[in-house]
Scaffold this motif. Structure first.
Motif, PDB file in Angstrom:
ATOM      1  N   UNK A 255       0.693  -1.265   0.103  1.00 33.78           N
ATOM      2  CA  UNK A 255      -0.053  -0.108  -0.009  1.00 33.78           C
ATOM      3  C   UNK A 255       0.961   1.288  -0.097  1.00 33.78           C
TER       4      UNK A 255
ATOM      5  N   UNK B  39      -3.590  -6.076  -4.944  1.00 31.29           N
ATOM      6  CA  UNK B  39      -4.803  -5.499  -4.501  1.00 31.29           C
ATOM      7  C   UNK B  39      -4.728  -4.078  -3.895  1.00 31.29           C
ATOM      8  N   UNK B  40      -3.834  -3.933  -2.793  1.00 30.13           N
ATOM      9  CA  UNK B  40      -3.497  -2.868  -2.104  1.00 30.13           C
ATOM     10  C   UNK B  40      -3.086  -1.674  -3.240  1.00 30.13           C
TER      11      UNK B  40
ATOM     12  N   UNK C 153      -6.016  -0.911  -5.567  1.00 26.59           N
ATOM     13  CA  UNK C 153      -6.875   0.041  -4.746  1.00 26.59           C
ATOM     14  C   UNK C 153      -6.284   1.666  -4.687  1.00 26.59           C
TER      15      UNK C 153
END
Lengths: 193, 301
Positions: free
Chosen positions: A31, A66-67, A70
């Protein structure tokens, strides 16, 4: 097409990734990495006008988790829309099969959608859309351009015309403020591909 | 010294019992007796590291580790980088074999996960070597290496974002000829952090009232994607890992505190939820991905 109502810019995420995390990694994972890349993209977009179109190129990204999907895709799209949004339109390039699921998931989860080039010459609408929006987007994508006088013939039902308005509102299609014509985003970035 | 006997086979099936022994041992300095260990997998190796760390924390003294007598096990532990990590956790004889090149079925040696740069390192290593193993041993398509990397990335980030404590990850391919009649890849990720109940408590405990426990916290994260972050984009990691593991007909279980939750396919008889285990710190995640069965569609197990 002679008219180009916005001047799109291309941003190579693979290049930004290497500059941002100061490494040779071509993987868009974690992230904080995604956040750093998004902020670098937003800084580039900040240099453009109020209404802009950006081609975000993921071709050189090998792994997208996915982080990062996003942070880089969903948050860019989310922050471009609505009152106070950046006003930017996005096309995501190089969304190959290994990236597709991550992008679909993060967009759908938040009720978002985006235009993506999923193969050479092939554009798709990824994320959350209604059947009417998807069908209308396909009509516009196939034609590239719709003038006011074409709409009734191309989109004979009220649903289609309403969907066209929503596509513009969701930044999935562009309506020229000068001519009022509707443009498929893919055609507006075609010279950058 | 308080003796904790390490099971002869230390793997995903026996590690809960091993943790019970660690937590229930008296508080004197511990001796982990591994002389008769003849089989250990990534869950066993990381379980041994976490068990030793828990015992050391409790007593304030490094526990002693009696090394396996089996030279194959010793050699394997060495190749997987076990002793490098164990040096700060155990006291043990210095007769360990020198670490040599990894075996061809090692997907990922024991790798500490402390910061995001470690996740990048994990993904780099896996990308460079797992494609051949996933294709040759599991029969997965070439593109699966990216999904495999995504699983590892998300599961390692779980340590950094939720545990607030370091952890480890390891992965290896095995031939489960007797148990399943197929090759599998075993991924293990363990930490000694605050666990799912600790991570989610401040945001969600009040809503659950008296029902809030390790089991309900695991259900909240594993089944419903709850997270402590208000951002609607969060909480997808474990959900999407579950989805991908299911596509490959694999099994995933997570132990945290006194509970273990799992999503298991028909070939695994692990119960979906176990409660009432001895409380153990942190979270321990096990993923088993089986080779594609003959005739199964591409992408399925």
């Amino acid at each position: 097409m002679s008219e180009r109502p916005v001047d799109p810019i291309a941003i190579d995420v693979g290049d930004l990734l290497q500059k941002t995390v100061a490494s040779l990694h071509s993987h868009l994972v974690t992230r904080p990495t995604g956040r750093a890349v998004r902020m670098a993209i937003e800084a580039r977009l900040g240099e453009t006008g109020e209404m802009s179109l950006s081609l975000i190129d993921l071709s050189e990204v090998t792994v997208l988790d996915f982080s990062c999907a996003d942070e880089v895709v969903a948050k860019l799209v989310q922050r471009s829309q609505g009152p106070g949004g950046s006003g930017t339109f996005f096309v995501f390039r190089g969304v190959r099969e290994p990236h597709r699921d991550q992008i679909e998931v993060v967009l759908s989860r938040q009720g978002l959608a985006a235009v993506a080039q999923t193969d050479e010459g092939r554009f798709e609408l990824l994320g959350a859309t209604t059947p009417a929006e998807a069908a209308t987007w396909r009509v516009l994508e196939d034609r590239g351009l719709l003038a006011g006088e074409d709409v009734t013939e191309a989109l004979p039902g009220r649903d289609g015309r309403d969907a066209l308005e929503r596509l513009v509102h969701r930044h999935l299609a562009f309506q020229s403020p000068i001519t009022g014509r509707w443009h498929a985003l893919s055609r507006l970035v075609s010279h950058l591909l | 010294m308080e003796v904790i006997t390490i099971p002869g086979s230390l793997d995903g099936q026996s590690v809960d019992g091993f943790f019970d022994r660690v937590t229930e041992a008296p508080t004197g300095r511990a001796l982990f007796d591994g002389r008769h260990v003849r089989w250990v997998d990534p869950n066993g190796m990381l379980g041994l590291l976490t068990g030793g760390a828990v015992a050391g924390e409790r007593t304030g003294a490094l526990p002693r580790l009696e090394l396996p007598e089996n030279p194959d096990v010793l050699g394997y532990l060495s190749r997987m980088g076990f002793f490098q990590e164990a040096r700060s956790i155990f006291e043990f004889d210095d007769r360990v074999p020198r670490r040599s090149g990894g075996s061809s079925d090692v997907l990922l040696e024991i790798t500490p996960v402390r910061a995001n740069v470690d996740v990048h390192e994990v993904v780099n290593r896996v990308q460079s070597r797992s494609g051949a193993i996933l294709a040759s041993r599991l029969g997965y398509p070439a593109a699966s290496v990216v999904q495999f990397s995504v699983i590892l990335s998300e599961v390692c980030q779980n340590i950094i974002e939720h545990a607030e404590s370091p952890g480890w990850v390891a992965a290896q391919a095995y031939n489960w000829s007797r148990r399943l009649g197929r090759w599998v890849v075993v991924i293990s990720v363990m930490d000694l952090g605050r666990g799912f109940r600790g991570s989610l408590g401040s945001e969600h405990a009040a809503r659950y009232g008296d029902r809030w426990s390790d089991a309900t916290a695991l259900e909240a994260a594993f089944l419903h994607g709850l997270t402590r972050f208000p951002d609607s984009g969060r909480g997808q990691g474990i959900q999407q890992i579950r989805r991908q593991v299911q596509r490959w007909n694999g099994a995933i279980t997570i132990r945290s505190g006194s509970a273990r939750i799992g999503q298991v396919p028909e070939w695994d008889d692990t119960p979906p939820l176990v409660d009432g285990l001895a409380p153990f710190p942190g979270a321990q995640i096990s993923i088993v991905l089986p080779a594609r069965a003959a005739g199964s569609p591409e992408g399925a197990g």
